[in-house]
Design an enzyme around this catalytic site. Structure first.
Site, mmCIF file in Angstrom:
data_model
loop_
_atom_site.group_PDB
_atom_site.id
_atom_site.type_symbol
_atom_site.label_atom_id
_atom_site.label_comp_id
_atom_site.label_asym_id
_atom_site.label_seq_id
_atom_site.Cartn_x
_atom_site.Cartn_y
_atom_site.Cartn_z
ATOM 1 N N LYS A 35 -22.208 8.838 -29.671
ATOM 2 C CA LYS A 35 -23.505 8.603 -30.322
ATOM 3 C C LYS A 35 -24.573 8.314 -29.265
ATOM 4 C CE LYS A 35 -22.215 3.732 -30.874
ATOM 5 N NZ LYS A 35 -21.667 2.735 -31.802
ATOM 6 N N ARG A 138 -22.098 -5.734 -41.325
ATOM 7 C CA ARG A 138 -23.281 -4.885 -41.116
ATOM 8 C C ARG A 138 -23.159 -3.579 -41.892
ATOM 9 N NH1 ARG A 138 -22.671 -2.067 -35.071
ATOM 10 N NH2 ARG A 138 -20.939 -0.743 -35.706
ATOM 11 N N HIS A 167 -14.542 -2.419 -37.943
ATOM 12 C CA HIS A 167 -15.176 -2.607 -36.633
ATOM 13 C C HIS A 167 -15.222 -4.101 -36.313
ATOM 14 C CE1 HIS A 167 -17.467 -1.252 -33.213
ATOM 15 N NE2 HIS A 167 -18.527 -1.964 -33.542
ATOM 16 N N ARG A 219 -11.000 4.310 -30.858
ATOM 17 C CA ARG A 219 -12.384 4.738 -31.122
ATOM 18 C C ARG A 219 -13.333 4.192 -30.056
ATOM 19 N NH1 ARG A 219 -12.951 2.173 -35.972
ATOM 20 N NH2 ARG A 219 -14.557 0.816 -35.142
ATOM 21 N N TYR A 261 -49.532 -5.113 -11.083
ATOM 22 C CA TYR A 261 -50.339 -5.756 -12.130
ATOM 23 C C TYR A 261 -50.220 -7.280 -12.081
ATOM 24 C CZ TYR A 261 -50.903 -1.217 -14.438
ATOM 25 O OH TYR A 261 -51.216 0.085 -14.731
ATOM 26 N N CYS A 308 -44.047 -1.295 -13.314
ATOM 27 C CA CYS A 308 -45.054 -0.574 -14.110
ATOM 28 C C CYS A 308 -44.363 0.504 -14.945
ATOM 29 C CB CYS A 308 -46.089 0.076 -13.198
ATOM 30 S SG CYS A 308 -46.796 -1.064 -12.002
ATOM 31 N N MET A 309 -45.162 1.271 -15.688
ATOM 32 C CA MET A 309 -44.571 2.304 -16.532
ATOM 33 C C MET A 309 -43.905 3.400 -15.700
ATOM 34 S SD MET A 309 -46.290 4.564 -19.563
ATOM 35 C CE MET A 309 -46.997 3.162 -20.413
ATOM 36 N N ASP A 310 -44.582 3.796 -14.620
ATOM 37 C CA ASP A 310 -44.096 4.949 -13.852
ATOM 38 C C ASP A 310 -43.729 4.609 -12.420
ATOM 39 O OD1 ASP A 310 -45.185 6.490 -16.091
ATOM 40 O OD2 ASP A 310 -47.107 5.976 -15.168
HETATM 41 C C1 LIG Z 1 -20.462 2.259 -31.232
HETATM 42 C C2 LIG Z 1 -19.230 2.099 -32.014
HETATM 43 C C3 LIG Z 1 -17.976 2.213 -31.388
HETATM 44 C C4 LIG Z 1 -17.795 2.288 -29.893
HETATM 45 O O1 LIG Z 1 -17.926 1.007 -29.332
HETATM 46 P P1 LIG Z 1 -17.743 0.731 -27.775
HETATM 47 O O2 LIG Z 1 -17.932 -0.719 -27.640
HETATM 48 O O3 LIG Z 1 -18.832 1.505 -27.102
HETATM 49 O O4 LIG Z 1 -16.408 1.209 -27.393
HETATM 50 C C5 LIG Z 1 -16.864 2.202 -32.213
HETATM 51 N N1 LIG Z 1 -16.975 2.063 -33.545
HETATM 52 C C6 LIG Z 1 -18.170 1.924 -34.167
HETATM 53 C C7 LIG Z 1 -18.214 1.770 -35.637
HETATM 54 C C8 LIG Z 1 -19.330 1.921 -33.423
HETATM 55 O O5 LIG Z 1 -20.509 1.765 -34.033
#
Ligand SMILES: *Cc1c(COP(=O)(O)O)cnc(C)c1O
Length: 369
Positions: A35, A138, A167, A219, A261, A308-310
C-alpha cells in the site's frame, strides 16, 4: 539528469531478499503489503520484483489494486479495508479480494455476480477475507459478531470466505500481552466449520516477534523494505532505500550572520556552509530543522536553521573535501557512516512509515539492479 536532482535509489534485490528471508517464518502464504506506493518505494517495480516470491499482494484501496492490475500483476490482491459497496463492480471487473467487515458490500458483490454480466474468476466465486476487530478498534467486525457474519456470508452462493484476519495494535511494543489478548479473542473463529482456508494476523512486528501469530499466512509491509518495526533485530534485513541529493551551493559567512528563514541559526564565527536542493516539499521532515544531519564526504554534517520547502543549509568543516555537485546522503550509507531511517524518524519524532510515505513525487526513483 540525476546529478542535479534529489533522488532515491531503490535496491529491488534487497526487497526480494527480505521477502525470501521472511518466508522462513511460514510454511504457508506470504502476503506482501504494498500500500501507499509500496511504502514510497514505487509499487510497480516492487510488485514486479516480488510477484515471483509472494502469494498475494495487499493494498489499502481499490484504486491501488487497480493500479497493480493495470500493470499486469496477476497475483491475488487483498484490499485491507472493506471498500464502500459502490466499488463492487470494480472489484469484480479486476478480480480483487476485498476485506469484509459488514454485509453491504458482500450482498452487492453477490447480486452483481448473479446477473452474470461480469465474470472474473474461473469458478465464478468472489473471494473475500473477513476483517475481525479484536481490539485495535479502527475497522473490522467485532470478534463477538464475526461468527455470525461468516455464517451469513456463507449463505451467499457467489461469495467464498477464503480468509480471515485481524490486526494488532501493539505487536511492535516490547510488552506483547495485549497482542495475546487479541489472539485469544480471535482463536474461537478458527474452529468454525468448514474451516476458513487462509488465516493471517501477522504484520511485520508480529511476523518477527510473535510466533503464535503466524498461522498459515504472513502479512508484512515494513520489513519487506528492510526496516524493523520494533527494537529487536530478529532477522538480518536490508534497507532497500538510499536518499541522495547533491551540494548545489557553497559559501562562507561571517560571525553573527543568520541562516535560513527566521535567521534562527547565527554563525558564532566565520563558517563554511553548503546549500542542498532538498526540503520539506520533497518530504524531508521539517522537524529536523537545526537538529538533523546528512552525510557529506563520508561524514555527518549538521543542518543549520530551518529546513525550507526546496532547500536546506548544512555546516561544512575546514577539512571537508566538498565541491558543487558533491554527493549528499540524507538516508542510507556513505563510506563508513550510515543514517538509518529508524534513527532519522526518532529524531523527527515520528515513525519510519511516515517518513517513507511522505517522500514526495518529485523525488526521482532510480531502481537497481
Ligand atoms: C499496513 C498494514 C499491514 C502491514 O504492517 P507492517 O507494520 O508494515 O508490517 C498489515 N496489515 C494491515 C491491516 C495493515 O493496515
Amino acid at each position: 539528469m540525476t546529478l542535479n536532482q534529489t533522488h532515491l535509489i531503490v535496491d529491488l534485490l534487497d526487497i526480494k531478499e527480505n521477502a525470501e528471508s521472511l518466508k522462513v517464518y511460514t510454511s504457508g502464504k506470504l502476503i506482501a503489503v504494498v500500500k501507499a506506493d509500496a511504502y514510497g518505494h514505487g509499487v510497480i517495480p516492487v510488485a514486479n520484483t516480488l510477484t515471483s516470491v509472494v502469494d498475494m499482494f495487499a493494498v489499502a484501496t481499490v484504486e491501488e489494486a487497480i493500479e497493480l492490475r493495470q500493470a499486469d500483476i496477476s497475483k491475488p490482491i487483498l484490499i485491507l479495508y472493506t471498500p464502500m459497496p459502490e466499488y463492487a463492480e470494480d472489484i469484480l471487473l479486476h478480480d480483487l479480494t476485498p476485506a469484509i467487515d459488514n454485509w453491504d458490500l458482500a450482498i452487492r458483490l453477490n447480486d452483481l455476480s448473479e446477473k452474470g454480466d461480469i465474470i472474473t474468476t474461473q469458478d465464478g466465486k468472489i473471494r473475500v477475507h473477513v476483517d475481525v476487530n479484536t481490539g485495535m478498534n479502527r475497522s473490522g467486525v467485532c470478534y463477538t459478531k464475526a461468527g455470525e457474519l461468516i455464517e451469513r456470508l456463507r449463505t451467499l452462493p457467489n461469495i467464498e470466505v477464503e480468509g480471515i484476519f485481524t490486526h494488532f495494535a501493539t505487536a511492535h511494543e516490547e510488552d506483547k500481552s495485549f497482542a495475546h489478548v487479541q489472539l485469544n479473542r480471535f482463536h474461537p473463529l478458527l474452529t468454525v466449520k468448514p474451516r476458513i482456508p487462509i488465516v493471517h494476523t501477522a504484520n511485520s512486528a508480529a511476523t518477527l516477534e510473535i510466533p503464535e501469530s503466524r498461522f498459515n499466512a504472513l502479512r508484512p509491509g515494513l520489513s519487506l523494505y528492510g526496516i524493523y518495526p520494533g527494537q529487536k533485530r530478529a532477522l538480518p534485513l536490508h534497507p532497500a532505500l538510499t536518499w541522495k541529493t547533491h551540494v548545489h551551493w557553497i559559501d562562507e559567512i561571517e560571525a553573527g550572520e543568520g541562516v535560513s528563514y527566521g535567521l534562527e541559526y547565527k554563525a558564532p564565527h566565520r563558517i563554511r556552509i553548503a546549500g542542498l536542493r532538498v526540503g520539506f516539499g520533497d518530504g524531508y521532515p521539517r522537524a529536523l530543522s537545526g537538529i538533523g544531519e546528512v552525510l557529506i564526504d563520508g561524514k555527518r554534517r549538521s543542518i543549520l536553521g530551518r529546513i525550507c520547502m526546496d532547500s536546506m543549509v548544512v555546516k561544512l568543516e575546514e577539512s571537508d573535501y566538498v565541491r558543487i555537485g558533491s554527493e549528499v546522503v540524507l538516508l542510507g550509507k556513505q563510506g563508513e557512516e550510515e543514517i538509518s531511517i529508524e534513527a532519522l524518524a526518532e529524531k523527527a519524532n515520528t515513525i519510519p512509515y511516515e517518513i517513507l510515505t511522505r517522500i514526495g513525487k518529485r523525488v526521482q526513483r532510480i531502481y537497481k539492479p
